[in-house]
Design a protein around this motif. Structure first.
Motif, PDB file in Angstrom:
ATOM      1  N   HIS A 152       0.704  -1.224  -0.015  1.00  0.00           N
ATOM      2  CA  HIS A 152      -0.003  -0.114   0.114  1.00  0.00           C
ATOM      3  C   HIS A 152       0.812   1.382  -0.114  1.00  0.00           C
ATOM      4  N   LYS A 153       2.207   1.186   0.307  1.00  0.00           N
ATOM      5  CA  LYS A 153       2.961   2.325   0.621  1.00  0.00           C
ATOM      6  C   LYS A 153       3.882   2.527  -0.719  1.00  0.00           C
ATOM      7  N   GLU A 154       4.115   1.356  -1.317  1.00  0.00           N
ATOM      8  CA  GLU A 154       4.857   1.230  -2.722  1.00  0.00           C
ATOM      9  C   GLU A 154       4.113   1.376  -3.800  1.00  0.00           C
ATOM     10  N   ILE A 155       2.830   1.207  -3.807  1.00  0.00           N
ATOM     11  CA  ILE A 155       2.195   0.968  -4.990  1.00  0.00           C
ATOM     12  C   ILE A 155       2.004   2.341  -5.842  1.00  0.00           C
ATOM     13  N   LEU A 156       2.099   3.227  -5.273  1.00  0.00           N
ATOM     14  CA  LEU A 156       1.999   4.721  -5.978  1.00  0.00           C
ATOM     15  C   LEU A 156       3.405   4.830  -6.955  1.00  0.00           C
ATOM     16  N   GLN A 157       4.309   4.430  -6.297  1.00  0.00           N
ATOM     17  CA  GLN A 157       5.669   4.433  -7.006  1.00  0.00           C
ATOM     18  C   GLN A 157       5.829   3.204  -8.320  1.00  0.00           C
ATOM     19  N   ILE A 158       5.645   2.152  -7.548  1.00  0.00           N
ATOM     20  CA  ILE A 158       5.763   0.980  -8.433  1.00  0.00           C
ATOM     21  C   ILE A 158       4.690   0.884  -9.763  1.00  0.00           C
ATOM     22  N   GLY A 159       3.255   1.597  -9.480  1.00  0.00           N
ATOM     23  CA  GLY A 159       2.398   1.362 -10.261  1.00  0.00           C
ATOM     24  C   GLY A 159       2.341   2.753 -11.107  1.00  0.00           C
ATOM     25  N   HIS A 160       3.164   3.476 -10.999  1.00  0.00           N
ATOM     26  CA  HIS A 160       3.150   4.538 -11.738  1.00  0.00           C
ATOM     27  C   HIS A 160       3.423   4.426 -13.299  1.00  0.00           C
ATOM     28  N   GLY A 161       2.547   5.086 -14.214  1.00  0.00           N
ATOM     29  CA  GLY A 161       2.295   4.748 -15.570  1.00  0.00           C
ATOM     30  C   GLY A 161       1.241   3.683 -16.149  1.00  0.00           C
ATOM     31  N   TYR A 162       0.827   2.975 -15.209  1.00  0.00           N
ATOM     32  CA  TYR A 162      -0.133   1.910 -15.557  1.00  0.00           C
ATOM     33  C   TYR A 162      -1.608   2.345 -15.322  1.00  0.00           C
ATOM     34  N   ASP A 163      -2.356   1.832 -16.442  1.00  0.00           N
ATOM     35  CA  ASP A 163      -3.791   2.116 -16.076  1.00  0.00           C
ATOM     36  C   ASP A 163      -4.498   1.216 -15.341  1.00  0.00           C
ATOM     37  N   ASP A 185      -0.696  -9.808   7.612  1.00  0.00           N
ATOM     38  CA  ASP A 185      -0.060  -8.505   7.269  1.00  0.00           C
ATOM     39  C   ASP A 185      -0.262  -8.174   5.947  1.00  0.00           C
ATOM     40  N   LEU A 186       0.227  -9.106   5.169  1.00  0.00           N
ATOM     41  CA  LEU A 186       0.446  -9.140   3.607  1.00  0.00           C
ATOM     42  C   LEU A 186      -0.923  -8.639   3.108  1.00  0.00           C
ATOM     43  N   ALA A 187      -1.982  -9.630   3.539  1.00  0.00           N
ATOM     44  CA  ALA A 187      -3.486  -9.229   3.150  1.00  0.00           C
ATOM     45  C   ALA A 187      -3.879  -7.928   3.393  1.00  0.00           C
ATOM     46  N   ARG A 188      -3.688  -7.599   4.471  1.00  0.00           N
ATOM     47  CA  ARG A 188      -4.043  -6.187   4.855  1.00  0.00           C
ATOM     48  C   ARG A 188      -3.361  -5.048   4.188  1.00  0.00           C
ATOM     49  N   SER A 189      -2.142  -5.190   3.720  1.00  0.00           N
ATOM     50  CA  SER A 189      -1.522  -4.339   3.034  1.00  0.00           C
ATOM     51  C   SER A 189      -2.121  -4.230   1.543  1.00  0.00           C
ATOM     52  N   ALA A 190      -2.180  -5.364   0.902  1.00  0.00           N
ATOM     53  CA  ALA A 190      -2.924  -5.650  -0.388  1.00  0.00           C
ATOM     54  C   ALA A 190      -4.309  -4.872  -0.342  1.00  0.00           C
ATOM     55  N   ILE A 191      -4.972  -5.062   0.754  1.00  0.00           N
ATOM     56  CA  ILE A 191      -6.356  -4.507   0.818  1.00  0.00           C
ATOM     57  C   ILE A 191      -6.244  -2.993   0.797  1.00  0.00           C
ATOM     58  N   MET A 192      -5.341  -2.402   1.473  1.00  0.00           N
ATOM     59  CA  MET A 192      -5.105  -0.974   1.957  1.00  0.00           C
ATOM     60  C   MET A 192      -4.740  -0.444   0.591  1.00  0.00           C
ATOM     61  N   ALA A 193      -4.099  -1.122  -0.309  1.00  0.00           N
ATOM     62  CA  ALA A 193      -3.688  -0.741  -1.598  1.00  0.00           C
ATOM     63  C   ALA A 193      -4.879  -0.639  -2.634  1.00  0.00           C
TER      64      ALA A 193
END
Ligand code: ADP
Ligand code: MG
Length: 209
Positions: A67-78, A90-98
């Protein structure tokens, strides 16, 4: 659109739906990223098995910081699809928050229906921070013409989460395609598996709007 495929139960079809929905979105010309958030790395395995040109990008990110990295990693994707982990909360929580939309694959079995309360609980928790978070069940591995296949929608209605009208049937095409790193439309463009994926993708797009 950021879609998280989540369910702490393993073997429900998170990876199968992730790769095929990503492929379906990519087919429309959209730039698609698939984030493999499962330490098992099945989406990465799928991509490694592939011989032809990639349909979309795949990155492994099995960390509770999606959820914290997605803005950067997902930049440029539709569109971004997150293939979620089993168990590890904790992984599932982060994915849900993203995610903007959480799609929960469930098999038409009482065990799957009961186990879904875990992921529904996580969604409820996440809605405290993200009240616009959307969530829907998608029935996977439906067996045609069985009572349990028909009843599953009713059983899931007990949860405060929508059930998509479109569903996916148990079909060998899904496993056959996966073995070659392909999407179902690549092995049978006009086939029923590809048509089901298209229907789920269309309903998902509509729901996400
Ligand atoms: P998860 O990622 O939730 O653990 P998978 O997508 O890996 O689940 O699916 C588990 C297994 O079931 C895989 O072997 C996959 O090929 C198979 N599978 C999933 N959905 C279907 C389907 N609709 N028809 C046939 N096999 C399926
Ligand atoms: Mg998986």
């Amino acid at each position: 659109m950021i879609v998280g495929l989540l369910n702490q139960k393993g073997g429900v079809g998170k990876t199968t739906l992730s790769v095929n929905l990503a492929a379906s979105l990519a087919r429309t010309g959209a730039r698609v990223l698939l984030i493999d958030a499962d330490p098992q790395g099945s989406s990465l395995d799928w991509a490694a098995a592939r011989q032809g040109a990639p349909l979309f990008s795949v990155v492994g990110l099995p960390r509770p910081t999606v959820h914290k990295e997605i803005l950067q990693i997902g930049h440029g994707y539709d569109h971004i699809i997150i293939d979620g982990p089993p168990r590890v909360t904790d992984l599932a929580r982060s994915a849900i928050m993203a995610a903007d939309v959480v799609l929960i694959p469930v098999q038409p079995s009482p065990y799957d229906i009961w186990a879904a309360d875990e992921v529904v609980k996580l969604i409820d928790e996440a809605r405290v921070y993200k009240d616009h978070l959307k969530a829907a069940f998608v029935v996977n591995r439906k067996i045609a013409n069985t009572a349990i296949g028909r009843d599953v929608g009713e059983a899931l209605a007990a949860y405060p989460v929508l059930v998509l009208t479109a569903s996916i049937t148990q079909r060998v095409a899904f496993a056959e395609a996966a073995a070659q790193g392909l999407a179902v439309h690549e092995i049978d463009k006009e086939g029923p598996a590809a048509a089901e994926i298209e229907a789920v993708a269309a309903e998902l797009m509509e729901f996400a709007r």
